[in-house]
Design an enzyme around this catalytic site. Structure first.
Site, PDB file in Angstrom:
ATOM      1  N   LYS A 141      45.534  41.439  51.790  1.00  0.00           N
ATOM      2  CA  LYS A 141      45.170  41.040  50.481  1.00  0.00           C
ATOM      3  C   LYS A 141      44.740  39.574  50.379  1.00  0.00           C
ATOM      4  O   LYS A 141      43.497  39.099  49.923  1.00  0.00           O
ATOM      5  CB  LYS A 141      46.133  41.219  49.301  1.00  0.00           C
ATOM      6  CG  LYS A 141      46.471  42.902  49.201  1.00  0.00           C
ATOM      7  CD  LYS A 141      47.480  42.747  47.972  1.00  0.00           C
ATOM      8  CE  LYS A 141      48.744  42.362  48.185  1.00  0.00           C
ATOM      9  NZ  LYS A 141      49.551  43.123  49.174  1.00  0.00           N
ATOM     10  N   THR A 142      45.494  38.579  51.024  1.00  0.00           N
ATOM     11  CA  THR A 142      45.069  37.215  50.824  1.00  0.00           C
ATOM     12  C   THR A 142      44.002  36.722  51.416  1.00  0.00           C
ATOM     13  O   THR A 142      43.151  36.054  51.407  1.00  0.00           O
ATOM     14  CB  THR A 142      46.524  36.333  51.237  1.00  0.00           C
ATOM     15  OG1 THR A 142      47.556  36.595  50.353  1.00  0.00           O
ATOM     16  CG2 THR A 142      46.070  34.778  51.321  1.00  0.00           C
TER      17      THR A 142
ATOM     18  N   GLU B 105      43.651  38.811  43.962  1.00  0.00           N
ATOM     19  CA  GLU B 105      44.505  39.810  44.647  1.00  0.00           C
ATOM     20  C   GLU B 105      45.093  40.769  43.671  1.00  0.00           C
ATOM     21  O   GLU B 105      45.400  40.286  42.551  1.00  0.00           O
ATOM     22  CB  GLU B 105      45.829  38.912  45.440  1.00  0.00           C
ATOM     23  CG  GLU B 105      45.246  38.173  46.646  1.00  0.00           C
ATOM     24  CD  GLU B 105      46.535  37.768  47.282  1.00  0.00           C
ATOM     25  OE1 GLU B 105      47.592  38.647  47.239  1.00  0.00           O
ATOM     26  OE2 GLU B 105      46.329  36.772  48.036  1.00  0.00           O
TER      27      GLU B 105
END
Length: 465
Positions: A122-123, A166
């Site tokens: 995600k990051t 996110e």
């Protein structure tokens, strides 16, 4: 375009303001003109200093007196315990308590949100979108779970209409978001304190997809089992366009080739009948897939594919995601946030591909007792990809210890898989241990989601001496 302050967030107080997710929301609110305050156990951290530079008041430690009586709301994450003194004081004063996810959802209101979900990546994917859209002059707002480079670079209030965020599944808080484009990178069983089975994971992701605005798009990994299962389940959702990406022939955005080039990769995709080739400035096939997910999401918002592909080359990594910390005595030290076996395997395979004949030494710190209980064996097996490893005690984060759950579960599994593993209970001794093991040409990975990241500079200093 300047969205105003969400209702009742003119004077917010954040409990745990230094956290990766909390600090980003606090920064955006401060940039929108809110009088932001908060507390954190590490009041002298670089993140706290960056927040102060944006006008926020940051108290070190938690105490009832930190909460100003004129605060309009108190923002908390799922990590904040019910007995926190500031939370108790908020109840006494009748100040509304707002979950982090509700605050983030309010910041996205009126914009064109891209919500990036998945067990892993995600990051990185959110960062790729933030950097590439910024390079194109679109000035997006974004909230990332890690710093791009300098402390406090995990969030930005932009003048553009796009908001990239996110979408954290760990506590089901991503159900609060209403994205125009949703990305699902993968879905695996994790966060065992909140999910008892893959069926619960699937149901949670289905709920997330159900929040996509009518006419919106789901970008989903075609070749990852969990993500593909979610795509099958939501295939009939009215008003939803599903775009798949992957190396499979029937993927909508097909990855034709990923060519390693040292610590970078060259990626060729087939999109809309046209081939595109671009560079991803981090190694590993999984990061190439993240970049293609970002590409597909941007195209879904109407951004020309060739422009976005070129802009993705501006991304040079994010802190803790295979971040080169430095080199000393011929040894490179790299920091990895990997803490789930899938992430560990992916990062070790990426470094193995870039390392050639060099040895890979890992300093691994397990994260959470519950994760170690469920996945300790798989963590140990992943460490067999390294030439040698040092395993620390479990980093507890928000959890209390579980009887019988220690790093020994991982160490035993690693040794059973043929790994060379050393147990080290004293984090302060690690720099000396690694200095005694490392030889010129070696690569050292500090790996885990806890404070193992602090060891990189210590190892470099010890190697230099």
């Amino acid at each position: 375009m300047k969205p105003g302050l969400p209702t009742a967030m003119e004077r917010p107080h954040f409990i745990g303001i230094g956290g990766a997710g909390m600090s980003g929301i606090a920064k955006i609110l401060a940039q929108r003109g809110a009088k932001v305050a908060g507390s954190d156990s590490r009041g002298d951290s670089e993140t706290a200093q960056a927040l102060r530079a944006n006008g926020a008041t940051v108290h070190g430690g938690h105490a009832a007196g930190n909460l100003a009586e004129d605060s309009t709301c108190v923002v908390v994450s799922s990590a904040i315990r019910a007995d926190n003194p500031e939370l108790a004081r908020a109840a006494e004063l009748g100040i509304p308590v707002v979950h982090r996810s509700d605050a983030l959802a309010a910041l996205m209101d009126g914009l064109r949100p891209i919500a990036v979900a998945g067990t892993h990546g995600k990051t990185t994917t959110t960062s790729m979108l933030a950097v590439s859209l910024s390079a194109l002059g679109l000035d997006p707002s974004y909230a990332i779970g890690g710093d791009l480079d300098a402390p406090g670079s995990n969030a930005h209030h932009g003048e553009g209409e796009i908001f990239v965020a996110e979408a954290d599944e760990s506590d089901r808080s991503f159900h609060k978001y209403v994205p125009e484009v949703a990305i699902i990178l993968n879905a695996e069983l994790d966060h065992h304190a909140n999910y008892a089975s893959m069926e619960e994971i699937y149901e949670s992701f289905e709920t997330f997809v159900g929040k996509v605005v009518p006419g919106g798009t789901l970008v989903v990994a075609h070749g990852q089992e969990g993500a593909a299962e979610i795509a099958r389940r939501v295939a009939g959702q009215e008003g939803l366009t599903v775009v798949t990406y992957g190396e499979e022939e029937d993927a909508d955005v097909r990855i034709l080739k990923v060519t390693p080039r040292g610590l970078t990769s060259e990626v060729t995709v087939l999109l809309g009948g046209k081939m595109l080739t671009f560079t991803v400035s981090v190694p590993g096939r999984h990061y190439a897939h993240n970049a293609v997910a970002a590409l597909a999401a941007g195209v879904a918002l109407g951004i020309p594919a060739h422009n976005l592909a070129s802009a993705l080359g501006k991304y040079t990594g994010v802190k803790r995601r295979l971040q080169l910390k430095g080199e000393a005595a011929g040894v490179q030290v790299i920091d990895s946030y990997a803490h789930h076996p899938t992430e560990m395997n992916a990062d070790l395979e990426a470094i193995r591909g870039a390392a050639g004949d060099s040895r890979i030494l890992v300093v691994f710190q397990p994260h959470l007792f519950s994760r170690t209980q469920e996945l300790g064996k798989e963590m140990g097996q992943a460490l067999a990809l390294a030439d040698a490893s040092v395993v620390l005690d479990i980093y507890p984060a928000r959890e209390d210890p579980l009887p019988g759950i220690t790093s020994e579960l991982i160490i035993a599994a690693a040794r059973a898989a043929g790994a060379d593993v050393t147990a080290e209970h004293d984090k302060g001794a690690v720099a000396d241990v690694i200095a005694g093991m490392a030889k010129p040409g070696d690569l050292v990975l500090t790996m885990g989601a806890g404070d193992v990241t602090d060891l990189g500079p210590q190892i470099l200093a010890r190697l230099s001496s």
